[in-house]
Design a protein around this motif. Structure first.
Motif, PDB file in Angstrom:
ATOM      1  N   ASN A 262      -0.202 -12.591  10.170  1.00 29.27           N
ATOM      2  CA  ASN A 262      -1.640 -12.716   9.969  1.00 29.27           C
ATOM      3  C   ASN A 262      -2.107 -11.855   8.805  1.00 29.27           C
ATOM      4  N   ASN A 385     -16.337 -10.354  12.525  1.00 32.07           N
ATOM      5  CA  ASN A 385     -15.015 -10.950  12.717  1.00 32.07           C
ATOM      6  C   ASN A 385     -13.942  -9.903  12.921  1.00 32.07           C
ATOM      7  N   VAL A 389     -11.527  -9.871  16.120  1.00 33.77           N
ATOM      8  CA  VAL A 389     -10.116 -10.226  15.926  1.00 33.77           C
ATOM      9  C   VAL A 389      -9.215  -8.998  16.044  1.00 33.77           C
ATOM     10  N   PHE A 393      -9.600  -8.987  20.434  1.00 30.94           N
ATOM     11  CA  PHE A 393      -8.494  -9.896  20.742  1.00 30.94           C
ATOM     12  C   PHE A 393      -7.155  -9.161  20.805  1.00 30.94           C
ATOM     13  N   ARG A 394      -6.895  -8.308  19.816  1.00 33.67           N
ATOM     14  CA  ARG A 394      -5.598  -7.642  19.775  1.00 33.67           C
ATOM     15  C   ARG A 394      -5.433  -6.622  20.892  1.00 33.67           C
ATOM     16  N   GLY A 402      -5.795 -14.694  15.645  1.00 36.10           N
ATOM     17  CA  GLY A 402      -6.215 -14.215  14.333  1.00 36.10           C
ATOM     18  C   GLY A 402      -5.464 -14.911  13.216  1.00 36.10           C
ATOM     19  N   ASP A 406      -7.369 -17.139  10.385  1.00 39.19           N
ATOM     20  CA  ASP A 406      -7.299 -16.742   8.977  1.00 39.19           C
ATOM     21  C   ASP A 406      -6.652 -17.813   8.105  1.00 39.19           C
ATOM     22  N   LYS A 443     -15.617 -18.229   9.758  1.00 41.27           N
ATOM     23  CA  LYS A 443     -14.937 -17.672  10.931  1.00 41.27           C
ATOM     24  C   LYS A 443     -15.880 -17.329  12.084  1.00 41.27           C
ATOM     25  N   THR A 447     -14.734 -17.227  16.059  1.00 40.86           N
ATOM     26  CA  THR A 447     -14.383 -15.992  16.773  1.00 40.86           C
ATOM     27  C   THR A 447     -15.275 -15.776  17.990  1.00 40.86           C
ATOM     28  N   ARG A 450     -13.941 -17.902  20.869  1.00 37.57           N
ATOM     29  CA  ARG A 450     -12.746 -17.312  21.476  1.00 37.57           C
ATOM     30  C   ARG A 450     -13.108 -16.098  22.324  1.00 37.57           C
ATOM     31  N   TYR A 451     -14.020 -15.286  21.822  1.00 34.55           N
ATOM     32  CA  TYR A 451     -14.447 -14.090  22.549  1.00 34.55           C
ATOM     33  C   TYR A 451     -15.018 -14.458  23.920  1.00 34.55           C
ATOM     34  N   TRP A 456      -8.352 -13.488  25.762  1.00 32.70           N
ATOM     35  CA  TRP A 456      -7.737 -12.325  25.137  1.00 32.70           C
ATOM     36  C   TRP A 456      -7.455 -11.201  26.129  1.00 32.70           C
TER      37      TRP A 456
END
Length: 472
Positions: A262, A385, A389, A393-394, A402, A406, A443, A447, A450-451, A456
């Motif tokens: 990424n 973002n 991300v 997420f991580r 991500g 990207d 983005k 994002t 997804r959030y 995640w």
């Protein structure tokens, strides 16, 4: 039957979170990390400001040569960001021995990459520079810079990998001290050698490269002193660099490799943007190099929030407090919006100041004003973002999303459209620049979607007994 909204409110009340304590803890993380980001940008800004007073070609040479280092540091960042997925959660479990093993993996990976980049920068610097520009003077200046800073790459690997992993276990002050010392060294040596102060030779771009090399060397010496003499919690062990647990290596690859790819794809995308701009002339390159530094300065606190998010949420997930993690994530996202807007305003205020204080041509000055405007709204989107991300997420091991976001928005949209506009339709610099900088806006809705799915939110740790397998 209670509504979903009422159930959510009741659940939040049941958590009984001390938000004052939360904000104190977050500030304790964000302030030193934002200061570190500011200092790191300061090293780049020092070169830009000082070389900007020497001339446009020299500034462009250093800026484009820095793209090689930029891609390398993205590998370091990808390595440590992936490692931090594991270390932050293991920190929540108080499993320091596994954190030491992950640190060993990170150092081994980072130093290997640094050696390869150093060899390339020393053996084929002209070819590397030609990727970004066809201007022979800019290439010549960039080659001078590369052949010196290449010797700092291994130092950077040790420093960045170690200090980033220390951040994941809430050891953030040491990095601030080390980077501040490095910045001081860089400013002094740059000033003396670029302009020939106090009887020293006037070396221009070579002086800037020497200043950067000395600063990185000091950083590494201080890191090693701290690692072996002061840090008793998580230590560097040679055996962890040479021999790696198979299961931990498998986890590292599963969570770190998507992050590394990424960051590489994002870095190559940013580098592609620079290459496109590089072929639009040295005036556009010089203006963009200043605009990028302005963006970095304006987002130091927002990036600090994203780093704090990853650490705080990772630790909370490692403690298996999932509902609290959701509540904290919501606060972090709101903070990112606020700080992104503040950064955008700062860029607009700084535009006339930057234009008045740099030795730029009339064309470069006009480009600079427009690029600062584009960066003002780009910064807001990037802050949002980045927090989601890199931070949200991580922290739960959701590292693949991500990469997908990207690659699709940069390579499938902004870079493609910008390159077509530049090389097919020969559009003006402002038009090309708006297209190249459109990815962060695209983005934002992706994002957020997804959030809100909470896909995640996962515990990725293993019990210590599982990690006592064979070594590789």
């Amino acid at each position: 039957m209670k509504s979903t909204k009422q159930q959510t409110m009741n659940k939040k009340n049941e958590l009984n979170i001390d938000w004052k304590l939360f904000y104190r803890n977050v500030f304790a993380l964000v302030f030193p990390m934002a200061l570190q980001n500011l200092i790191n940008v300061g090293v780049t800004a020092t070169d830009v400001i000082m070389l900007g007073k020497v001339g446009e070609k020299v500034l462009s040479g250093a800026s484009l040569a820095g793209q090689v280092q930029f891609i390398m540091t993205l590998i370091f960042y990808g390595t440590t960001s992936g490692a931090m997925v594991l270390t932050a959660q293991y920190w929540g479990k108080k499993d320091t021995r596994t954190i030491e093993k992950v640190l060993g993996i990170g150092l081994r990976t980072g130093m290997t990459a640094a050696v390869l980049f150093a060899i390339a920068a020393l053996s084929i610097p002209e070819y590397l520079m030609r990727i970004y520009t066809s201007d022979p003077i800019v290439i010549s200046e960039g080659v001078k810079y590369l052949r010196i800073v290449a010797f700092s790459y291994v130092c950077m690997a040790v420093t960045q990998v170690y200090l980033n992993i220390m951040q994941s276990i809430e050891r953030v002050i040491i990095a601030t001290v080390i980077y501040a010392s490095s910045l001081g060294v860089n400013i002094v040596i740059n000033g003396v050698l670029i302009f020939g102060l106090f009887g020293a030779p006037k070396l221009g771009i070579v002086g800037a490269a020497i200043g950067t090399l000395c600063a990185r060397t000091i950083e590494t010496i201080l890191v090693l002193l701290y690692a072996f003499l002061r840090n008793k919690v998580v230590r560097i062990h040679l055996k962890d660099i040479l021999h790696i647990d198979k299961l931990l290596w498998k986890d590292f690859l599963a969570y770190a490799m998507p992050v590394m790819i990424n960051e590489m794809m994002w870095g190559l995308g940013s580098s592609a943007n620079t290459a496109v701009i590089g072929h639009l002339g040295s005036a556009a390159v010089a203006a963009n190099s200043v605009a990028q530094v302005a963006r970095q300065l304006a987002t130091v606190v927002a990036f600090g929030i994203s780093q704090a998010t990853a650490i705080y949420l990772g630790k909370t997930i490692g403690e298996k407090k999932m509902e609290e993690a959701k509540a904290y994530a919501s606060r972090f996202v709101k903070l990112s919006i606020l700080l992104g807007c503040a950064g955008g305003i700062l860029i607009l205020v700084a535009a006339p100041i930057a234009k008045a204080n740099l030795a730029l041509t009339a064309a470069a000055g006009n480009y600079l004003a427009f690029m600062f405007f584009v960066m003002s709204y780009f910064t807001v989107a990037q802050a949002i973002n980045t927090t989601m991300v890199i931070g949200v997420f991580r922290s739960g091991g959701d590292t693949k999303i991500g990469l997908i976001i990207d690659v699709s928005t940069m390579w499938g949209c902004s870079i493609l459209l910008g390159a077509i506009a530049a090389f097919v339709f020969h559009a003006s610099v402002p038009v090309v620049y708006v297209l190249l900088m459109s990815d962060e806006l695209i983005k934002v809705p992706i994002t957020f979607k997804r959030y809100r799915s909470y896909k995640w939110l996962k515990d990725v740790t293993r019990d210590q007994e599982e990690l006592e397998g064979e070594c590789v």
